[in-house]
Scaffold this active site. Structure first.
Site, PDB file in Angstrom:
ATOM      1  N   GLY A 191     -37.131   4.594 -24.407  1.00  0.00           N
ATOM      2  CA  GLY A 191     -36.724   3.936 -25.649  1.00  0.00           C
ATOM      3  C   GLY A 191     -36.731   4.837 -26.867  1.00  0.00           C
ATOM      4  O   GLY A 191     -36.630   4.353 -27.993  1.00  0.00           O
ATOM      5  N   GLY A 193     -34.472   7.251 -27.790  1.00  0.00           N
ATOM      6  CA  GLY A 193     -33.161   7.326 -28.434  1.00  0.00           C
ATOM      7  C   GLY A 193     -32.889   6.097 -29.274  1.00  0.00           C
ATOM      8  O   GLY A 193     -32.360   6.173 -30.387  1.00  0.00           O
ATOM      9  N   TYR A 224     -24.733   2.155 -27.149  1.00  0.00           N
ATOM     10  CA  TYR A 224     -24.533   1.897 -28.565  1.00  0.00           C
ATOM     11  C   TYR A 224     -24.114   0.451 -28.828  1.00  0.00           C
ATOM     12  O   TYR A 224     -24.442  -0.111 -29.879  1.00  0.00           O
ATOM     13  CB  TYR A 224     -23.520   2.889 -29.145  1.00  0.00           C
ATOM     14  CG  TYR A 224     -24.091   4.287 -29.227  1.00  0.00           C
ATOM     15  CD1 TYR A 224     -25.111   4.583 -30.121  1.00  0.00           C
ATOM     16  CD2 TYR A 224     -23.635   5.302 -28.393  1.00  0.00           C
ATOM     17  CE1 TYR A 224     -25.658   5.841 -30.195  1.00  0.00           C
ATOM     18  CE2 TYR A 224     -24.177   6.572 -28.451  1.00  0.00           C
ATOM     19  CZ  TYR A 224     -25.200   6.832 -29.363  1.00  0.00           C
ATOM     20  OH  TYR A 224     -25.747   8.092 -29.410  1.00  0.00           O
TER      21      TYR A 224
END
Length: 245
Positions: A191, A193, A224
């Site tokens: 986690g 990033g 994203y």
């Protein structure tokens, strides 16, 4: 990993969905996305202005087109910059009893040799060190993750090791773009990033910068999306200039 030569433009998205992010890590990115205040129920957002109008006029807290006042004579030194932060993001005890801390920082210098070594680890092609230094120097915000290992008594066993970075450029008013999101492969899947992206977005929104974009490799578009980014709002496409010779 090396980014793909092709990328797709992603754009304005609600911030609400940041709360529902997955724990997947960001990989080296090279794609375009954007961000605005709004609700997931609406196709894009509640802005009265369309996407292009919001880009031209800026985003406002009451979801309407902003009236731009004449520029003041404020010097560059007086402009608001993101306040530096540094704190322990994760602390864990390793099997040998060593304590490892992952430290988030948005202030301080980044050693370009450490950054080049990190880029090597994720498989990015090497870039001239002078250009890396210039990119960092001219960024609006640079966020880093460092690992520090300590003994059970609290004695530091090593220097800070750079394990992650992301940066953003901005016009300091309406628009910002996130670049160079990377995490050491050894530390991916925790986690980190996600944490880098969320901290940068939060800092930009605190400065009322609402049009947030990035370029991402096709392999990490879903990552994203889970952070609230959306591709091609209102059918808008990214345009890239290439030499024709």
């Amino acid at each position: 990993m090396q980014t793909s030569s092709s990328s797709s433009l992603c754009a304005i998205v609600p911030v609400d969905c940041i709360r529902n992010c997955s724990n997947q890590l960001a990989y080296p990115c090279s794609l375009s996305l954007g961000l605005s205040r709004g609700s997931r129920e609406l196709k894009v957002s509640r802005l009265k202005a369309g996407f292009w109008e919001s880009i031209r006029s800026g985003l406002t807290k009451n979801n309407s087109t902003q009236v731009i006042e004449p520029p003041s004579s404020t010097s560059k030194e007086d402009e608001e910059e993101p306040l530096p932060e540094e704190f322990v993001l994760i602390e864990k005890t390793l099997p040998d009893g060593t304590i490892e801390q992952i430290i988030f920082s948005s202030g301080g210098d980044v050693d370009i040799y450490d950054l080049q070594a990190l880029c090597d680890k994720v498989g990015w092609p090497r870039r001239p060190l002078s250009k890396l230094a210039a990119a960092l120097r001219n960024s609006y915000m640079v966020a880093t993750l460092h690992s520090i290992k300590k003994s059970s008594t609290g004695e530091e066993l090593n220097e800070k090791k750079l394990i992650g970075m992301a940066r953003a450029t901005s016009d300091h008013a309406f628009n910002a773009t996130i670049w160079d999101v990377l995490v050491d492969p050894t530390y991916q899947g925790q986690g980190l990033g996600k944490a880098l992206i969320e901290k940068i977005i939060r800092a930009l929104l605190q400065r009322d910068i609402g049009n947030i974009t990035l370029f991402a490799d096709s392999k990490v578009v879903d990552f994203y999306r889970n952070l609230g980014f959306e591709a091609d709002p209102e059918g808008i496409k990214g345009m890239f200039w290439y030499p024709r010779f």
